[in-house]
Design an enzyme around this catalytic site. Structure first.
Site, PDB file in Angstrom:
ATOM      1  N   LYS A   1       0.892  -1.111   0.200  1.00 47.41           N
ATOM      2  CA  LYS A   1       0.005  -0.037  -0.060  1.00 47.41           C
ATOM      3  C   LYS A   1       0.713   1.356  -0.161  1.00 47.41           C
ATOM      4  CE  LYS A   1       0.039   1.859   4.225  1.00 47.41           C
ATOM      5  NZ  LYS A   1      -0.384   2.973   5.078  1.00 47.41           N
TER       6      LYS A   1
ATOM      7  N   LYS B   1      -6.011  -0.764  -6.893  1.00 46.88           N
ATOM      8  CA  LYS B   1      -7.310  -0.892  -5.993  1.00 46.88           C
ATOM      9  C   LYS B   1      -8.639  -0.826  -6.957  1.00 46.88           C
ATOM     10  CE  LYS B   1      -5.941  -1.291  -1.940  1.00 46.88           C
ATOM     11  NZ  LYS B   1      -6.194  -2.528  -0.951  1.00 46.88           N
TER      12      LYS B   1
ATOM     13  N   SER C   1      -9.769   1.746  -1.232  1.00 50.61           N
ATOM     14  CA  SER C   1      -9.081   3.287  -0.439  1.00 50.61           C
ATOM     15  C   SER C   1      -9.856   4.504  -1.330  1.00 50.61           C
ATOM     16  CB  SER C   1      -7.696   3.152  -0.876  1.00 50.61           C
ATOM     17  OG  SER C   1      -6.982   4.440  -0.827  1.00 50.61           O
TER      18      SER C   1
ATOM     19  N   TYR D   1      -0.548   1.938  -7.066  1.00 50.99           N
ATOM     20  CA  TYR D   1      -1.166   1.418  -5.872  1.00 50.99           C
ATOM     21  C   TYR D   1      -2.725   1.625  -6.121  1.00 50.99           C
ATOM     22  CZ  TYR D   1      -3.714   1.940  -1.647  1.00 50.99           C
ATOM     23  OH  TYR D   1      -4.484   1.743  -0.485  1.00 50.99           O
TER      24      TYR D   1
END
Ligand code: WQD
Length: 342
Positions: free
Chosen positions: A86, A155, A126, A151
């Site tokens: 993350k 997601k 997120s 990242y």
């Protein structure tokens, strides 16, 4: 007891969620490969709950390992999938590692769920999926923009995979929880954030500076179009965030008024700037934190905070703690792990 498979359960958010699961009478089955976490958080879960959670060391992308866990742990009601890399900056430097790990882990878990007829998954998503929002506060209908980092792209892709699979498999129920900025530590100081190298995130950098581990905090930019020029975020206490997962689980298991694919923003609904947070840390701890204003960090979103209404309406959950609580809890945790008295 209702078993919940918690992937990445030795991590910051997974461990705090395991504590709240136990408190609500669930049985977390934790798996973790310690690639980005530390075994000590398992001990923290035990100290808080006085229970030893079942634990398996292994990698979610390892099909044989995952199948072994599902075979050993019959009766898993839901999977809470936290296991993922993350760090935004690291993902820019090593995109293949992020796509490989974050996508393959989810695909392997979903295949095993299908094979073992486990039909509920709660996914750790997120606010990064939104990119720089055109309007704030951000609600769940806000369209995705191009992710600011690999990242964030993982997601977005994982949410798409989950939505497509929930359409293909009528029995699969999915909740994606879009975290804003999780901060703080457990009030007992038995659990907290444990960055394995130089912290990328603001609050651990602040507490390590206050502990003398870092020389000075750099505030990345004060020329943004915000009241004090520094970036605005929605900082949510890690315990509130963990409790939201149990609220989502309970609704998922007991209620039928959720669609097969649901997303919820998890935030306070309050936008706080970097400088406001730094000054609040100084106020609540009395520490004269050394900091300076530096250049902007590339990829940073200028301003974002959540509209948390949907989680309240559908899950009956909202935050109870403040970012001031979180800063004090984070500092108490830092003092404990740095063996600072007082
Ligand atoms: C917050 C603000 C920085 C460090 C990321 C992920 C997000 C989530 C949380 C996983 C920014 C400023 C930071 C420093 C600073 N991760 N800052 N000096 O980037 O909002 O979100 O972490 O769930 O998905 O994208 O969090 O804590 O890195 O930064 O001024 O030394 O603090 O510029 O404005 P971010 P962050």
């Amino acid at each position: 007891m209702k078993k919940v498979l918690v992937t990445g359960g030795a991590g910051y958010i997974g461990a705090h969620t395991a504590v709240e699961l136990i408190a609500q009478g669930f049985e977390p089955i934790i798996i973790d490969n310690f690639s980005k976490s530390d075994r000590s958080l398992l001990a923290g879960i035990e100290k808080i709950t006085d229970k030893t959670a079942t634990f398996y060391e292994g990698d979610c992308a390892d099909e044989k390992f995952i199948q072994m866990v599902f075979e050993k742990e019959k009766g898993i009601k839901c999977v809470m999938h936290f296991a993922a890399f993350k760090a935004v900056g690291e993902s820019v430097r090593q995109p293949l590692m992020y796509y490989q790990n974050n996508i393959n882990s989810l695909l392997t878990v979903l295949e095993a769920m299908n094979k073992n007829e486990v039909k509920n998954i709660i996914f750790s998503s997120s606010c990064t999926v939104y990119g720089e929002p055109d309007s704030i506060p951000v609600d769940e209908s806000t369209p995705f923009k191009k992710a600011e980092s690999p990242y964030g792209a993982t997601k977005q892709m994982c949410e798409r995979i989950l939505e497509d699979q929930s359409m293909a498999d009528n029995n699969l129920r999915v909740i994606s929880l879009r975290y804003f900025n999780p901060i703080g530590a457990h009030p007992t100081s038995m659990l907290g954030e444990l960055p394995l190298d130089v912290p990328g995130n603001l609050v651990p950098y602040i507490t390590q500076t206050a502990a003398g581990i870092r020389k000075k905090l750099t505030v990345f930019g004060s020329d943004y179009n915000t009241p004090d020029g520094s970036c605005v975020r929605d900082y949510i206490h890690i315990v509130d965030l963990a409790q939201a997962h149990v609220a989502a689980l309970s609704k998922m298991i007991d209620s039928i008024d959720l669609k097969s694919y649901e997303v919820f923003n998890l935030g306070t609904g309050l936008g706080v700037s970097v400088l406001e947070l730094v000054n609040e840390f100084i106020k609540v701890t009395g520490i004269q934190l050394p900091f300076e204003i530096g250049a902007r960090r590339s990829g940073d979103v200028e301003k974002t905070y959540a509209n948390p209404a949907k989680a309240f309406e559908k899950l009956g959950w909202k935050t109870k703690l403040t970012y001031s609580n979180a800063l004090l809890d984070a500092w108490n945790w830092q003092k404990k792990i740095s063996k600072i008295n007082g």
